[in-house]
Design a protein around this motif. Structure first.
Motif, PDB file in Angstrom:
ATOM      1  N   ASP A 190      48.427  42.554 -11.250  1.00 16.15           N
ATOM      2  CA  ASP A 190      49.109  43.461 -12.187  1.00 16.15           C
ATOM      3  C   ASP A 190      49.086  42.923 -13.610  1.00 16.15           C
ATOM      4  O   ASP A 190      50.075  42.962 -14.340  1.00 16.15           O
ATOM      5  CB  ASP A 190      50.553  43.705 -11.742  1.00 16.15           C
ATOM      6  CG  ASP A 190      51.142  44.963 -12.389  1.00 16.15           C
ATOM      7  OD1 ASP A 190      50.358  45.878 -12.729  1.00 16.15           O
ATOM      8  OD2 ASP A 190      52.374  45.023 -12.556  1.00 16.15           O
ATOM      9  N   ALA A 191      47.933  42.402 -13.994  1.00 12.54           N
ATOM     10  CA  ALA A 191      47.774  41.883 -15.355  1.00 12.54           C
ATOM     11  C   ALA A 191      47.359  42.995 -16.305  1.00 12.54           C
ATOM     12  O   ALA A 191      46.707  43.963 -15.910  1.00 12.54           O
ATOM     13  CB  ALA A 191      46.737  40.763 -15.372  1.00 12.54           C
ATOM     14  N   THR A 192      47.723  42.856 -17.545  1.00 13.48           N
ATOM     15  CA  THR A 192      47.325  43.774 -18.602  1.00 13.48           C
ATOM     16  C   THR A 192      46.000  43.295 -19.186  1.00 13.48           C
ATOM     17  O   THR A 192      45.845  42.109 -19.460  1.00 13.48           O
ATOM     18  CB  THR A 192      48.389  43.819 -19.707  1.00 13.48           C
ATOM     19  OG1 THR A 192      49.638  44.198 -19.130  1.00 13.48           O
ATOM     20  CG2 THR A 192      48.014  44.814 -20.793  1.00 13.48           C
ATOM     21  N   VAL A 193      45.058  44.209 -19.387  1.00 15.56           N
ATOM     22  CA  VAL A 193      43.705  43.824 -19.789  1.00 15.56           C
ATOM     23  C   VAL A 193      43.350  44.396 -21.159  1.00 15.56           C
ATOM     24  O   VAL A 193      43.632  45.555 -21.453  1.00 15.56           O
ATOM     25  CB  VAL A 193      42.669  44.317 -18.759  1.00 15.56           C
ATOM     26  CG1 VAL A 193      41.255  43.969 -19.205  1.00 15.56           C
ATOM     27  CG2 VAL A 193      42.957  43.704 -17.399  1.00 15.56           C
ATOM     28  N   ALA A 194      42.723  43.573 -21.978  1.00 17.00           N
ATOM     29  CA  ALA A 194      42.112  44.033 -23.226  1.00 17.00           C
ATOM     30  C   ALA A 194      40.667  43.549 -23.221  1.00 17.00           C
ATOM     31  O   ALA A 194      40.405  42.372 -23.005  1.00 17.00           O
ATOM     32  CB  ALA A 194      42.857  43.489 -24.440  1.00 17.00           C
ATOM     33  N   ARG A 195      39.718  44.476 -23.453  1.00 15.38           N
ATOM     34  CA  ARG A 195      38.303  44.178 -23.302  1.00 15.38           C
ATOM     35  C   ARG A 195      37.575  44.289 -24.632  1.00 15.38           C
ATOM     36  O   ARG A 195      37.729  45.287 -25.348  1.00 15.38           O
ATOM     37  CB  ARG A 195      37.676  45.149 -22.292  1.00 15.38           C
ATOM     38  CG  ARG A 195      38.285  45.093 -20.906  1.00 15.38           C
ATOM     39  CD  ARG A 195      38.129  46.411 -20.162  1.00 15.38           C
ATOM     40  NE  ARG A 195      38.974  47.442 -20.756  1.00 15.38           N
ATOM     41  CZ  ARG A 195      39.016  48.718 -20.305  1.00 15.38           C
ATOM     42  NH1 ARG A 195      38.269  49.075 -19.292  1.00 15.38           N
ATOM     43  NH2 ARG A 195      39.801  49.592 -20.906  1.00 15.38           N
ATOM     44  N   GLU A 196      36.770  43.278 -24.931  1.00 15.89           N
ATOM     45  CA  GLU A 196      35.964  43.334 -26.143  1.00 15.89           C
ATOM     46  C   GLU A 196      34.981  44.494 -26.029  1.00 15.89           C
ATOM     47  O   GLU A 196      34.326  44.685 -25.023  1.00 15.89           O
ATOM     48  CB  GLU A 196      35.206  42.029 -26.353  1.00 15.89           C
ATOM     49  CG  GLU A 196      34.432  42.008 -27.670  1.00 15.89           C
ATOM     50  CD  GLU A 196      33.605  40.757 -27.878  1.00 15.89           C
ATOM     51  OE1 GLU A 196      33.019  40.633 -28.977  1.00 15.89           O
ATOM     52  OE2 GLU A 196      33.536  39.925 -26.959  1.00 15.89           O
ATOM     53  N   GLY A 197      34.884  45.272 -27.105  1.00 17.02           N
ATOM     54  CA  GLY A 197      34.035  46.442 -27.094  1.00 17.02           C
ATOM     55  C   GLY A 197      34.778  47.711 -26.759  1.00 17.02           C
ATOM     56  O   GLY A 197      34.253  48.809 -26.935  1.00 17.02           O
ATOM     57  N   LEU A 198      36.012  47.583 -26.282  1.00 17.14           N
ATOM     58  CA  LEU A 198      36.836  48.748 -25.998  1.00 17.14           C
ATOM     59  C   LEU A 198      38.167  48.645 -26.729  1.00 17.14           C
ATOM     60  O   LEU A 198      38.430  49.375 -27.670  1.00 17.14           O
ATOM     61  CB  LEU A 198      37.049  48.902 -24.489  1.00 17.14           C
ATOM     62  CG  LEU A 198      35.797  49.308 -23.708  1.00 17.14           C
ATOM     63  CD1 LEU A 198      36.082  49.350 -22.211  1.00 17.14           C
ATOM     64  CD2 LEU A 198      35.290  50.667 -24.181  1.00 17.14           C
ATOM     65  N   GLU A 199      39.003  47.690 -26.325  1.00 19.55           N
ATOM     66  CA  GLU A 199      40.302  47.550 -26.980  1.00 19.55           C
ATOM     67  C   GLU A 199      40.248  46.731 -28.264  1.00 19.55           C
ATOM     68  O   GLU A 199      41.164  46.807 -29.093  1.00 19.55           O
ATOM     69  CB  GLU A 199      41.321  46.920 -26.025  1.00 19.55           C
ATOM     70  CG  GLU A 199      41.843  47.862 -24.948  1.00 19.55           C
ATOM     71  CD  GLU A 199      40.850  48.133 -23.850  1.00 19.55           C
ATOM     72  OE1 GLU A 199      40.693  49.325 -23.499  1.00 19.55           O
ATOM     73  OE2 GLU A 199      40.229  47.177 -23.333  1.00 19.55           O
ATOM     74  N   PHE A 200      39.231  45.915 -28.432  1.00 22.36           N
ATOM     75  CA  PHE A 200      39.095  45.117 -29.644  1.00 22.36           C
ATOM     76  C   PHE A 200      37.634  44.738 -29.811  1.00 22.36           C
ATOM     77  O   PHE A 200      36.823  44.923 -28.898  1.00 22.36           O
ATOM     78  CB  PHE A 200      39.968  43.848 -29.570  1.00 22.36           C
ATOM     79  CG  PHE A 200      39.490  42.848 -28.547  1.00 22.36           C
ATOM     80  CD1 PHE A 200      38.625  41.807 -28.908  1.00 22.36           C
ATOM     81  CD2 PHE A 200      39.879  42.937 -27.217  1.00 22.36           C
ATOM     82  CE1 PHE A 200      38.173  40.895 -27.959  1.00 22.36           C
ATOM     83  CE2 PHE A 200      39.432  42.023 -26.271  1.00 22.36           C
ATOM     84  CZ  PHE A 200      38.574  40.997 -26.648  1.00 22.36           C
ATOM     85  N   GLY A 201      37.280  44.203 -30.982  1.00 25.04           N
ATOM     86  CA  GLY A 201      35.907  43.750 -31.166  1.00 25.04           C
ATOM     87  C   GLY A 201      35.547  43.485 -32.617  1.00 25.04           C
ATOM     88  O   GLY A 201      36.406  43.465 -33.499  1.00 25.04           O
ATOM     89  N   VAL A 202      34.261  43.264 -32.834  1.00 24.89           N
ATOM     90  CA  VAL A 202      33.701  43.043 -34.172  1.00 24.89           C
ATOM     91  C   VAL A 202      33.180  44.378 -34.679  1.00 24.89           C
ATOM     92  O   VAL A 202      32.247  44.947 -34.114  1.00 24.89           O
ATOM     93  CB  VAL A 202      32.568  42.003 -34.132  1.00 24.89           C
ATOM     94  CG1 VAL A 202      32.019  41.762 -35.541  1.00 24.89           C
ATOM     95  CG2 VAL A 202      33.046  40.699 -33.516  1.00 24.89           C
ATOM     96  N   VAL A 203      33.748  44.877 -35.748  1.00 18.83           N
ATOM     97  CA  VAL A 203      33.316  46.153 -36.323  1.00 18.83           C
ATOM     98  C   VAL A 203      32.125  45.948 -37.244  1.00 18.83           C
ATOM     99  O   VAL A 203      31.162  46.713 -37.224  1.00 18.83           O
ATOM    100  CB  VAL A 203      34.480  46.823 -37.088  1.00 18.83           C
ATOM    101  CG1 VAL A 203      34.009  48.099 -37.781  1.00 18.83           C
ATOM    102  CG2 VAL A 203      35.636  47.121 -36.140  1.00 18.83           C
ATOM    103  N   ALA A 204      32.171  44.893 -38.065  1.00 14.83           N
ATOM    104  CA  ALA A 204      31.085  44.623 -39.014  1.00 14.83           C
ATOM    105  C   ALA A 204      31.066  43.149 -39.351  1.00 14.83           C
ATOM    106  O   ALA A 204      32.093  42.462 -39.278  1.00 14.83           O
ATOM    107  CB  ALA A 204      31.271  45.454 -40.290  1.00 14.83           C
ATOM    108  N   ARG A 205      29.893  42.666 -39.700  1.00 12.95           N
ATOM    109  CA  ARG A 205      29.773  41.275 -40.117  1.00 12.95           C
ATOM    110  C   ARG A 205      28.587  41.150 -41.053  1.00 12.95           C
ATOM    111  O   ARG A 205      27.598  41.878 -40.927  1.00 12.95           O
ATOM    112  CB  ARG A 205      29.606  40.333 -38.935  1.00 12.95           C
ATOM    113  CG  ARG A 205      28.452  40.654 -38.008  1.00 12.95           C
ATOM    114  CD  ARG A 205      28.370  39.674 -36.849  1.00 12.95           C
ATOM    115  NE  ARG A 205      28.009  38.354 -37.292  1.00 12.95           N
ATOM    116  CZ  ARG A 205      26.756  37.894 -37.337  1.00 12.95           C
ATOM    117  NH1 ARG A 205      25.737  38.662 -36.971  1.00 12.95           N
ATOM    118  NH2 ARG A 205      26.500  36.682 -37.745  1.00 12.95           N
ATOM    119  N   GLN A 206      28.712  40.253 -42.020  1.00 15.39           N
ATOM    120  CA  GLN A 206      27.602  39.970 -42.922  1.00 15.39           C
ATOM    121  C   GLN A 206      27.609  38.486 -43.271  1.00 15.39           C
ATOM    122  O   GLN A 206      28.665  37.848 -43.328  1.00 15.39           O
ATOM    123  CB  GLN A 206      27.683  40.824 -44.189  1.00 15.39           C
ATOM    124  CG  GLN A 206      28.912  40.581 -45.048  1.00 15.39           C
ATOM    125  CD  GLN A 206      29.015  41.559 -46.208  1.00 15.39           C
ATOM    126  OE1 GLN A 206      29.391  42.711 -46.035  1.00 15.39           O
ATOM    127  NE2 GLN A 206      28.680  41.076 -47.392  1.00 15.39           N
TER     128      GLN A 206
END
Length: 504
Positions: A278-294
């Motif tokens: 019963d853990a709460t999940v946050a997934r890179e690419g869905l709930e969080f992630g890198v939007v832009a980088r330079q």
């Protein structure tokens, strides 16, 4: 678990991720449609020091530290394991369960754990929490492994902590079938030092795996899983799913799980475990992630999507797309720790986040230690890490001729590591470090010749000679040309090269 507050002007956060998913990962796109089957997160101090410690200046302290190191060296090394937590649990029991006196963030995965831990530590410190960080292996000094307030504990404190717990260690030794190992004793020291400080939060990196790793006597409020790949297959399993099964052991009941992007079979295992507890999940690419980088001078400029919103213009003084993804994972972990997405919907203070990331360092990870020619150190030691390093070198450095210095451990996929570096190395100097685990330089050379061809391989068994040879080869480009040297293959090789080149 709530989503963004109902507002017709607020776009669905998943919509903004479609472009990011396509641009920021070459992993299997099916990962984006794997459903957790459990709750998910969708909204709702000072910085660490930049360097690693040198030997103590006081001869008496240095002598005492060497005695502790020698004592620890009589125990099982980090490659000899008996897969259980019975001994470390017994030690925690006689010490009064120090690991339960503070909340913790527990980190597993194959690559990126230490850098991610350092970023988490920097963020927590910037928000004026007292931190303890436990990471491994060390680059130069054993005291690096245990940090308080963003800095390795002093040699004096390291010695004192060891002496404090030594009687209890010996008590447990006498009760168990096997003595506590080197890593188990260090883990006990870290947990005791954190309780004694005391810290507000501990950031703990597993040594290997998860379920039976010595660190797993904590119940992390937040469990972080960095990208899983094939490493330590003799102990953890030969597939991504098997390795993920072992690493999923750090996911505890009702915890929050922060998942970096994973191979699909690994993600399925991790998400199934999250459902079971019963853990709460946050997934890179869905709930969080890198939007832009330079690319920026000395690092990169990021826009990160966190659990509570967007964080634009975040400067990270580390190179490579893999470090950008580590930053996204670290940010989500700290947001989760503060309840963003659960108890609160607003993001963390942007200026504080920017200040924390701008102060991050990760010694031995694409670290420039010399100019003319440029010498870079990177602790990549498996094919996935080498591939990420090679891509980062292409992006961040304008080398016209790059010479590799490679000293690897004999228990690693050395061929895969060399194949990842082959496209960027004009020539490679193979060597070996001082560890008993080091692959013999002639054996390494034989594999290198198969990958690079005989004319591109030079053998120098002694690391000082290898560095000198590589620098000489790089200088053939001329003082103002683009020659450079990358030292890699092992954390130990990088640490020894760092000392030889005058760092620490």
């Amino acid at each position: 678990m709530s989503d963004h507050p109902g507002n017709s002007d607020t776009p669905d956060p998943l919509d903004s991720f479609e472009e990011m998913i396509e641009a920021e990962t070459d992993r299997d796109p099916d990962l984006a449609v794997i459903e957790a089957g459990s709750r998910t997160l969708r909204t709702q101090g000072g910085p660490p020091q930049a360097d690693v410690p040198a030997r103590p200046a006081d001869p008496e302290v240095d002598k005492a530290l060497r005695e502790v190191e020698a004592d620890l060296a009589t125990r099982w090394g980090e490659t000899k394991l008996e897969p259980s937590v019975s001994r470390i649990a017994a030690l925690m029991d006689v010490l009064g369960e120090p690991q339960r006196s503070y909340p913790s963030i527990h980190i597993t995965g194959t690559n990126g754990k230490t850098s991610t831990a350092r970023m988490i530590e920097a963020l927590l410190g910037a928000f004026e929490l007292r931190t303890g960080r436990y990471t491994s292996p060390h680059v130069q000094s054993i005291t690096e492994r245990i940090s308080l307030d963003g800095a390795p504990i002093s040699a004096e404190r390291f010695i004192e902590t060891y002496q404090d717990i030594k009687p209890y260690v010996e008590m447990v030794d006498g009760q168990q079938e096997y003595r506590l190992s080197f890593f188990e004793v260090l883990t006990g020291m870290a947990y005791a030092a954190f309780a004694d400080a005391p810290v507000d939060v501990a950031v703990v990196e597993v040594g290997m795996g998860g379920s039976w790793d010595a660190t797993n006597v904590i119940d992390g409020d937040v469990a972080v899983v960095t990208p899983i790949d094939l490493d330590h297959t003799d102990r953890l399993g030969e597939t991504h799913a098997e390795i993920a099964t072992e690493k999923s052991g750090i996911i505890k009941q009702d915890a929050t799980v922060i998942l970096a992007q994973q191979p699909v079979d690994a993600a399925q295992v991790l998400l199934k475990k999250a459902v079971e507890v019963d853990a709460t999940v946050a997934r890179e690419g869905l709930e969080f992630g890198v939007v832009a980088r330079q690319v920026a001078v000395g690092g990169q400029l990021l826009t990160l999507r966190g659990l509570g919103g967007e964080y634009p213009e975040v400067y990270l003084p580390l190179h490579g797309g893999h470090q950008a993804h580590n930053a996204a994972v670290a940010l989500a972990a700290v947001e989760a720790f503060f309840g963003v997405g659960a108890q609160r919907a607003e993001p963390l203070d942007l200026d504080t986040v920017r200040k924390a990331f701008a102060a991050v360092s990760s010694p031995g990870r694409l670290e420039v230690v010399r100019r003319s020619p440029t010498v870079v150190l990177d602790a990549a030691h498996n094919p996935a890490g080498a591939a990420a390093t090679a891509e980062a070198v292409r992006e961040a450095f304008d080398f016209t001729r790059l010479i590799g210095v490679v000293g690897a451990s004999g228990d690693k996929n050395v061929r895969g590591l060399l194949e990842a570096f082959e496209p960027i190395f004009a020539e490679v100097v193979v060597t070996q470090n001082s560890s008993h685990r080091a692959m013999d330089s002639d054996e390494l050379a034989a594999i290198a010749v198969e990958v690079f061809g005989e004319e591109r391989v030079q053998v120098e068994p002694r690391l000082p000679d290898a560095l000198e040879a590589a620098i000489t080869l790089a200088e053939e480009e001329g003082e103002f040309a683009g020659g450079g040297v990358l030292v890699t293959g092992s954390v130990i090789t990088v640490g020894e090269a760092r000392l030889l080149l005058g760092k620490g």
